[in-house]
Write a protein that holds these residues in place. Structure first.
Motif, PDB file in Angstrom:
ATOM      1  N   ILE A 178       0.896  -1.636  -0.267  1.00  0.00           N
ATOM      2  CA  ILE A 178       0.060   0.075  -0.126  1.00  0.00           C
ATOM      3  C   ILE A 178       0.692   1.498  -0.521  1.00  0.00           C
ATOM      4  CG2 ILE A 178      -1.505   1.153   1.522  1.00  0.00           C
ATOM      5  CD1 ILE A 178      -2.937  -1.336   2.359  1.00  0.00           C
ATOM      6  N   ILE A 203       0.706   5.170   0.699  1.00  0.00           N
ATOM      7  CA  ILE A 203       0.111   6.193   1.464  1.00  0.00           C
ATOM      8  C   ILE A 203       1.086   7.336   0.766  1.00  0.00           C
ATOM      9  CG2 ILE A 203      -1.115   7.120   3.316  1.00  0.00           C
ATOM     10  CD1 ILE A 203      -2.893   5.075   2.586  1.00  0.00           C
ATOM     11  N   MET A 233       8.335  -2.033   7.787  1.00  0.00           N
ATOM     12  CA  MET A 233       8.140  -0.755   8.795  1.00  0.00           C
ATOM     13  C   MET A 233       5.922  -1.120   7.983  1.00  0.00           C
ATOM     14  SD  MET A 233       8.368   2.635   8.561  1.00  0.00           S
ATOM     15  CE  MET A 233       8.113   4.039   9.553  1.00  0.00           C
ATOM     16  N   ASP A 234       5.973  -0.747   8.968  1.00  0.00           N
ATOM     17  CA  ASP A 234       4.206  -0.821   8.406  1.00  0.00           C
ATOM     18  C   ASP A 234       4.397   0.030   7.849  1.00  0.00           C
ATOM     19  OD1 ASP A 234       1.480  -0.760  10.327  1.00  0.00           O
ATOM     20  OD2 ASP A 234       1.827   0.827   8.562  1.00  0.00           O
ATOM     21  N   ILE A 250       1.556   1.972   5.898  1.00  0.00           N
ATOM     22  CA  ILE A 250       0.925   3.182   6.359  1.00  0.00           C
ATOM     23  C   ILE A 250       1.537   4.089   6.654  1.00  0.00           C
ATOM     24  CG2 ILE A 250      -1.203   4.114   7.114  1.00  0.00           C
ATOM     25  CD1 ILE A 250      -2.430   1.671   5.142  1.00  0.00           C
ATOM     26  N   ILE A 251       2.450   3.766   7.945  1.00  0.00           N
ATOM     27  CA  ILE A 251       3.138   4.314   8.678  1.00  0.00           C
ATOM     28  C   ILE A 251       4.222   4.982   7.775  1.00  0.00           C
ATOM     29  CG2 ILE A 251       4.531   5.203  11.024  1.00  0.00           C
ATOM     30  CD1 ILE A 251       2.573   3.434  12.663  1.00  0.00           C
ATOM     31  N   VAL A 265       2.833   8.249   5.459  1.00  0.00           N
ATOM     32  CA  VAL A 265       2.901   9.053   6.538  1.00  0.00           C
ATOM     33  C   VAL A 265       3.989   9.672   6.176  1.00  0.00           C
ATOM     34  CG1 VAL A 265       1.943  10.138   8.311  1.00  0.00           C
ATOM     35  CG2 VAL A 265       0.614   8.458   6.733  1.00  0.00           C
ATOM     36  N   VAL A 266       4.565   8.520   6.789  1.00  0.00           N
ATOM     37  CA  VAL A 266       6.147   9.485   7.353  1.00  0.00           C
ATOM     38  C   VAL A 266       6.588  10.103   6.027  1.00  0.00           C
ATOM     39  CG1 VAL A 266       8.190   9.387   8.357  1.00  0.00           C
ATOM     40  CG2 VAL A 266       6.484   8.423   9.281  1.00  0.00           C
ATOM     41  N   ILE A 281       4.985  13.094   5.597  1.00  0.00           N
ATOM     42  CA  ILE A 281       5.867  14.339   6.454  1.00  0.00           C
ATOM     43  C   ILE A 281       6.719  14.965   6.454  1.00  0.00           C
ATOM     44  CG2 ILE A 281       5.447  14.611   8.703  1.00  0.00           C
ATOM     45  CD1 ILE A 281       3.774  13.020   9.497  1.00  0.00           C
ATOM     46  N   VAL A 282       7.693  13.938   5.813  1.00  0.00           N
ATOM     47  CA  VAL A 282       9.018  14.529   4.976  1.00  0.00           C
ATOM     48  C   VAL A 282       9.173  15.442   3.940  1.00  0.00           C
ATOM     49  CG1 VAL A 282      11.334  13.422   4.857  1.00  0.00           C
ATOM     50  CG2 VAL A 282      10.154  12.868   6.884  1.00  0.00           C
ATOM     51  N   PHE A 305      -3.892  11.463  -3.206  1.00  0.00           N
ATOM     52  CA  PHE A 305      -4.959  10.121  -2.016  1.00  0.00           C
ATOM     53  C   PHE A 305      -6.120  10.516  -2.424  1.00  0.00           C
ATOM     54  CE2 PHE A 305      -2.587  11.988   1.609  1.00  0.00           C
ATOM     55  CZ  PHE A 305      -2.109  11.716   2.415  1.00  0.00           C
ATOM     56  N   PHE A 319      -5.371   4.397  11.916  1.00  0.00           N
ATOM     57  CA  PHE A 319      -4.768   6.044  11.579  1.00  0.00           C
ATOM     58  C   PHE A 319      -4.940   7.455  11.726  1.00  0.00           C
ATOM     59  CE2 PHE A 319       0.005   6.944  10.442  1.00  0.00           C
ATOM     60  CZ  PHE A 319       0.641   7.938  10.822  1.00  0.00           C
ATOM     61  N   ILE A 340      -8.313  12.286   5.600  1.00  0.00           N
ATOM     62  CA  ILE A 340      -7.778  13.498   4.859  1.00  0.00           C
ATOM     63  C   ILE A 340      -8.426  14.244   3.668  1.00  0.00           C
ATOM     64  CG2 ILE A 340      -6.713  12.753   2.874  1.00  0.00           C
ATOM     65  CD1 ILE A 340      -4.103  14.015   4.344  1.00  0.00           C
ATOM     66  N   MET A 341      -9.786  13.417   3.598  1.00  0.00           N
ATOM     67  CA  MET A 341     -10.618  14.505   2.554  1.00  0.00           C
ATOM     68  C   MET A 341     -11.105  15.559   3.486  1.00  0.00           C
ATOM     69  SD  MET A 341     -10.207  13.092  -1.097  1.00  0.00           S
ATOM     70  CE  MET A 341      -8.211  13.020  -0.617  1.00  0.00           C
ATOM     71  N   ALA A 379      10.880  16.377  10.409  1.00  0.00           N
ATOM     72  CA  ALA A 379      10.517  15.272  10.168  1.00  0.00           C
ATOM     73  C   ALA A 379      11.614  14.425   9.870  1.00  0.00           C
ATOM     74  CB  ALA A 379      10.998  16.375   8.200  1.00  0.00           C
ATOM     75  N   LEU A 435      11.378  12.371  12.792  1.00  0.00           N
ATOM     76  CA  LEU A 435      10.035  11.088  12.676  1.00  0.00           C
ATOM     77  C   LEU A 435      10.441  10.135  11.736  1.00  0.00           C
ATOM     78  CD1 LEU A 435       7.541  10.812  12.751  1.00  0.00           C
ATOM     79  CD2 LEU A 435       6.734  11.801  11.343  1.00  0.00           C
ATOM     80  N   PRO A 483      13.093   1.530  11.593  1.00  0.00           N
ATOM     81  CA  PRO A 483      13.403   0.403  12.691  1.00  0.00           C
ATOM     82  C   PRO A 483      15.288   0.574  11.974  1.00  0.00           C
ATOM     83  CG  PRO A 483      12.448  -0.658  11.077  1.00  0.00           C
ATOM     84  CD  PRO A 483      12.471   0.216  10.156  1.00  0.00           C
ATOM     85  N   LEU A 490       0.626  -0.968  14.830  1.00  0.00           N
ATOM     86  CA  LEU A 490       0.255  -1.406  13.551  1.00  0.00           C
ATOM     87  C   LEU A 490      -0.953  -0.798  12.850  1.00  0.00           C
ATOM     88  CD1 LEU A 490       0.920  -5.253  14.070  1.00  0.00           C
ATOM     89  CD2 LEU A 490       2.857  -3.673  13.041  1.00  0.00           C
ATOM     90  N   THR A 491      -0.707  -0.341  11.620  1.00  0.00           N
ATOM     91  CA  THR A 491      -2.499  -0.088  11.895  1.00  0.00           C
ATOM     92  C   THR A 491      -2.868  -0.388  10.332  1.00  0.00           C
ATOM     93  OG1 THR A 491      -1.620   0.453   9.139  1.00  0.00           O
ATOM     94  CG2 THR A 491      -1.691   2.264  11.142  1.00  0.00           C
TER      95      THR A 491
END
Lengths: 330, 384
Positions: free
Chosen positions: A62, A64, A114-115, A117-118, A121-122, A125-126, A250, B111, B176-177, B352, B355, B361, B378-379
Motif C-alpha cells: 500500500i 499512502i 515497516m508498517d 501506512i505509517i 505518512v512519514v 510529512i518528510v 490521496f 491512523f 485527509i478528504m 521530519a 520522525l 527501524p 500497527l495499522t
C-alpha cells in the motif's frame, strides 16, 4: 473476439461515453472541448498517481506516500529546471526524485517490513517539511513545456486536440496506462506481480523472488509519481508553492479503488472526477446556480468520500496488499 | 516515559529474545547494551533528535548563520522569558491533545490523520458558542463552548469512523478528504454566516470575555487540562475494560472478534474519542489563545499531532514530552526568524528527520542490533 466477449460491459460503457461526448460536441462544440480539456488536465496527475498505487498494491504494497512522492518531485523538477535553465533537466530530475522516493518506500516497507501506512505518512510529512523549508519565492521556468501533436491521432475531432495534443507528460500518462495495462495482464512480469500481491507464499513456492519483485515495482512506480509531480509544476502550471499537490496523492488512491486496481478503469475514474469538477466550476462561473466558490473547490474531496463509501465494499483489493512478506511465515 | 510494557504488541515479527553475540563482543559491553536496550523507547528518539539537530545545524550553517547562536536563540526565546514560556505552553496544549487523538486511534489500529480538520471544527464550534451565548455567566458559557468544540470534533471524526466501520473506507483517505472539506466549509462559514460584521478578512467575532480561558501565571489553564487528560487516557487504556477492548482490537482483530468485541462499535467509538480530543484542542486554542476563529490560526497543529504520536510510540503519557518538544521548537522558531532570518520551516526539517529516524527501524538496529524492538503499533489495510 475473445477480448470483446470478456470486456462486454466495459466496451458498452466506453462506446456510450464516446457517443455521448460526440452528441454533446455537436450541440455545443466549444463548451464540450473546453470541459473535456479541463477534465483531462485535471486527470493527468491523478492517472499517473493512481498507476503508482496500482503497481504497488498489485504487488502487495500500500502506498499512502504518493502525495509526498509527487510533492518532492514537483519541487525538484521545478527548481532544477529554473536553476539550470533546461526543461529537460528539470523533467529528468523530477522523475529521478520520484524514483528515489519510490525506493525509499520500497526499502522501508519491503526490506525492513515497516508498517506500510505509517511509512507512507512519514514520507508525506518528510516531503512536506523539506519542500517547505527549501522553497524560495521568485523563480520562474526558462520556457513553457513544448506541445506535441501525435500524427494522425491528433486530427480526430474532439478527442484528438484533448488527448493527443499536449505536453510530454500528458502523452506519457496515456502511454503509461496502456503499457501497464498490457504488462499487468499479458506478460510474465504482470502475472508474477499479481501473484505476489494476491498470494506471496504461493508465488514464493513457485520460485518467484517476492522481495525483489516488490522492491522493483514499488521503486519503478516512483518514476510515475515523479512524472505526476513534474507535470504539476512544469506542464499544468509553471510554478511551485508550499503544499502544492493539495491532496492529489490521496484522490489518486480513491481513484485507484474506484477503478478496481485496473489501469484503464482508473483512467476513466480520473476523467470522471475531472468532468465533475469541470462541470461544477462551469456552473459556478456561468452563475447558473449560486454555489459558493469554496464548495466548488471541495467537490473532488466530497466526491472521493461518496465514491469510496459506495465502491469500497464492492471491489476487492489485492489480497496481500498491506501485509509484509516474511519468507516461510505463511 | 514508561512505555515499554504498554506499547509492545505481538506483531507479525516479534523481536526475538536477546541472542548470543559473537565471541568478539566483550562481556561487559553486552551488559551495558542490554541495560541500554531496555530504555530504547527513550534513547532512540533522543539519538534521532541529536542527529536531526546536527543536520539542522548544517542547514543553518549553509545560510550563513552560526548554528550554536541559532539554537541558543531558539531555546532562549521559547523557554527563558515568561512570555516565551507562556507561548510555548500555549502551543504545546493543542499539540498534546492532537497527539493524544492520534494515539487513541493507533491503539485501535486506526491512523487518524484528520486531527487537523477535527481541531478546526472544535475551534469554530467553541467560537460559535463563545460569540452567541454572550452575556451568559462564565460557569455556563465556558463549559458550553468547550463541549461544543468537543462535540464538533467528535462528530467530524465520527463520519470517518462510520465509513470505516460499516463501509470499509480506509480512515487515512477519508480523514485527509475530511480535512480539506472542513477547511473549505469553515472558511465559507467565517466568510459569510459567521463573519465578524464590517471585517474584510474571514474571521468570526471575538468571543465573550466570560468564555476566555485564563492563564495561571505562565501556565495556561488549557495546558493543565491537557496534562490531566493525558493521565486519564493512560489510565483508561491500561486499567479499564474499554481500554482493554481498544488494545485488543488494535492488536488482533480476529481475536477481538472471537472474544465477542463488537469491532464496528469500538472503531466508531475510538474515532469519536479521537475527534473529541482534537476538537477540545481547537476549542482551547479559540478560548485560551486566539479569542475568536481566524482562518489559518491553527494551521498545522493536527499534523504535528501525527509526529507527536509516532514519536511517543502511541503511549499517551509520552505525548507530553513529545508535544513540549514540538511546542518549544515551534514557539522559538518565530524569534529565530526575527533575529537571524532563518525560515521557521527549519523546524519542519528537524521534526521530519527525527520522525524518520524514530519510525524506520534502522536506527534502533544500528544502536542495539538484535535487541532492537520493532517500531510503533500497527495499522490496518484496506477494508478491514
Amino acid at each position: 473476439m475473445g477480448f470483446v466477449r470478456a470486456n462486454r460491459t466495459g466496451l458498452a460503457v466506453a462506446l456510450a461515453v464516446v457517443v455521448a461526448a460526440y452528441v454533446a460536441y455537436a450541440v455545443d462544440g466549444t463548451l464540450t472541448s473546453s470541459l473535456l480539456g479541463f477534465a483531462w488536465s485535471f486527470a493527468v496527475p491523478l492517472v499517473l498517481a493512481a498507476l503508482v498505487g496500482v503497481l504497488g498494491e498489485r504487488s502487495g504494497v500500500i502506498n499512502i506516500g504518493i502525495e509526498g512522492q509527487m510533492l518532492g518531485s514537483a519541487f525538484v523538477a521545478f527548481f532544477a529546471a529554473a536553476l539550470s535553465g533546461s526543461m529537460l533537466l528539470g523533467a529528468l530530475a523530477g522523475m529521478g526524485t520520484g524514483l528515489l522516493l519510490g525506493a525509499f518506500l520500497a526499502w522501508t516497507t519491503v526490506k525492513w517490513r515497516m508498517d506500510q501506512i505509517i511509512a507512507g505518512v512519514v514520507l508525506n510529512i518528510v516531503a512536506t517539511g523539506l519542500t517547505s523549508f527549501f522553497y524560495v519565492q521568485g523563480f520562474t521556468l526558462p520556457q513553457v513545456m513544448p506541445s506535441i501533436e501525435v500524427p494522425l491521432l491528433s486530427s480526430i475531432p474532439l478527442f484528438g486536440p484533448v488527448f493527443f495534443t499536449g505536453g510530454p507528460f500528458s502523452l506519457f500518462a496515456i502511454v503509461a496506462v496502456l503499457v501497464i495495462w498490457f504488462g499487468l495482464f499479458h506478460t510474465r512480469w504482470g502475472l508474477r506481480t499479481r501473484a505476489v500481491g494476491e498470494h506471496p507464499h504461493a508465488a514464493d513456492t513457485a520460485g518467484v523472488d517476492v522481495v525483489r519483485l516488490r522492491l522493483l515495482n514499488v521503486t519503478l512506480a516512483g518514476l510515475l509519481a515523479g512524472a505526476a509531480g513534474a507535470y504539476l509544476s512544469m506542464e499544468a502550471s509553471s510554478t511551485f508553492e508550499r503544499g502544492f499537490t493539495a491532496g492529489r496523492g490521496f484522490l489518486a488512491l480513491a481513484i485507484m479503488i474506484f477503478g478496481a486496481w485496473h489501469p484503464g478503469k482508473a483512467m476513466l475514474a480520473a476523467l470522471f472526477f475531472g468532468l465533475m469538477s469541470g462541470a461544477a466550476a462551469q456552473l459556478q462561473a456561468s452563475r447558473v446556480v449560486d454555489i459558493p466558490e469554496q464548495f466548488v473547490n471541495l467537490l473532488p474531496y466530497v466526491l472521493t468520500l461518496v465514491v469510496l463509501a459506495v465502491a469500497a465494499g464492492r471491489v476487492r483489493p489485492p489480497a496481500a496488499a498491506g501485509e509484509p512478506f516474511v519468507k516461510g511465515d505463511a | 516515559m514508561n512505555d515499554t510494557s504498554t506499547t509492545d504488541r505481538p506483531g507479525p515479527s516479534p523481536a526475538g529474545p536477546p541472542r548470543e553475540q559473537g565471541a568478539t563482543s566483550p562481556e561487559n559491553r553486552r551488559g551495558v547494551l542490554d541495560v541500554l536496550a531496555r530504555f530504547q523507547g527513550v534513547l532512540v528518539p533522543i539519538v534521532a533528535l541529536l542527529v536531526a539537530f546536527a543536520i539542522g545545524a548544517a542547514l543553518i550553517r549553509l545560510q550563513g548563520v552560526n548554528p550554536a547562536f541559532a539554537y541558543t536563540t531558539l531555546f532562549r526565546d521559547a523557554l527563558l522569558t515568561e512570555s516565551g514560556l507562556l507561548r510555548t505552553l500555549q502551543k504545546a496544549t493543542p499539540l498534546i491533545l492532537s497527539g493524544l487523538a492520534v494515539v487513541i486511534g493507533l491503539r485501535v489500529g486506526l491512523f487518524n490523520i484528520g486531527a487537523q480538520g477535527q481541531l478546526l471544527w472544535g475551534a469554530i464550534g467553541a467560537a460559535y458558542v463563545g460569540v452567541h451565548l454572550a452575556g451568559a455567566p462564565a460557569v455556563v458559557i465556558l463549559p458550553a463552548a468547550l463541549l461544543a468544540g468537543i462535540a464538533c470534533g467528535a462528530v467530524w471524526a465520527g463520519i470517518a469512523g462510520l465509513l470505516k466501520a460499516y463501509r470499509g473506507v480506509h480512515e487515512v483517505i477519508s480523514t485527509i478528504m475530511l480535512n480539506s472539506v472542513a477547511a473549505g466549509v469553515i472558511d465559507w462559514l467565517v466568510s459569510f454566516p459567521l463573519k465578524e460584521p464590517g471585517q474584510s478578512i474571514p474571521r468570526s467575532s471575538a468571543i465573550d470575555p466570560a468564555a476566555e480561558l485564563s492563564n495561571l501565571g505562565f501556565v495556561p489553564v488549557g495546558f493543565v487540562v491537557a496534562l490531566a487528560l493525558a493521565g486519564l487516557i493512560a489510565w483508561i487504556l491500561r486499567r479499564t475494560t474499554a481500554g482493554f477492548r481498544f488494545d485488543t482490537v488494535g492488536a488482533n482483530r480476529d481475536a477481538a472478534h472471537y472474544a465477542g468485541i463488537r469491532i464496528p462499535l469500538v472503531v466508531t467509538a475510538a474515532m469519536c474519542a479521537s475527534g473529541a480530543l482534537a476538537g477540545l484542542g481547537g476549542a482551547i486554542e479559540t478560548l485560551g489563545v486566539v479569542g475568536r476563529y481566524e482562518t489559518g490560526s491553527s494551521a498545522g497543529l493536527g499534523f504535528d499531532g501525527i509526529t507527536i504520536a509516532l514519536l511517543a510510540r502511541a503511549n499517551p503519557l509520552a505525548t507530553i514530552p513529545a508535544a513540549l518538544l514540538v511546542g518549544v521548537l515551534r514557539s522559538g522558531a518565530a524569534g529565530l526568524q526575527f533575529e537571524t532570518g532563518i525560515q521557521p520551516e527549519v523546524v519542519d526539517v528537524l521534526l521530519a528527520v527525527t520522525l524518520l529516524l524514530v519510525s524506520i527501524p534502522v536506527l534502533a538496529r544500528v544502536l542495539f542490533g538484535r535487541r532492537a524492538r520493532d517500531g510503533v503499533s500497527l495499522t490496518s489495510g484496506w477494508g478491514s
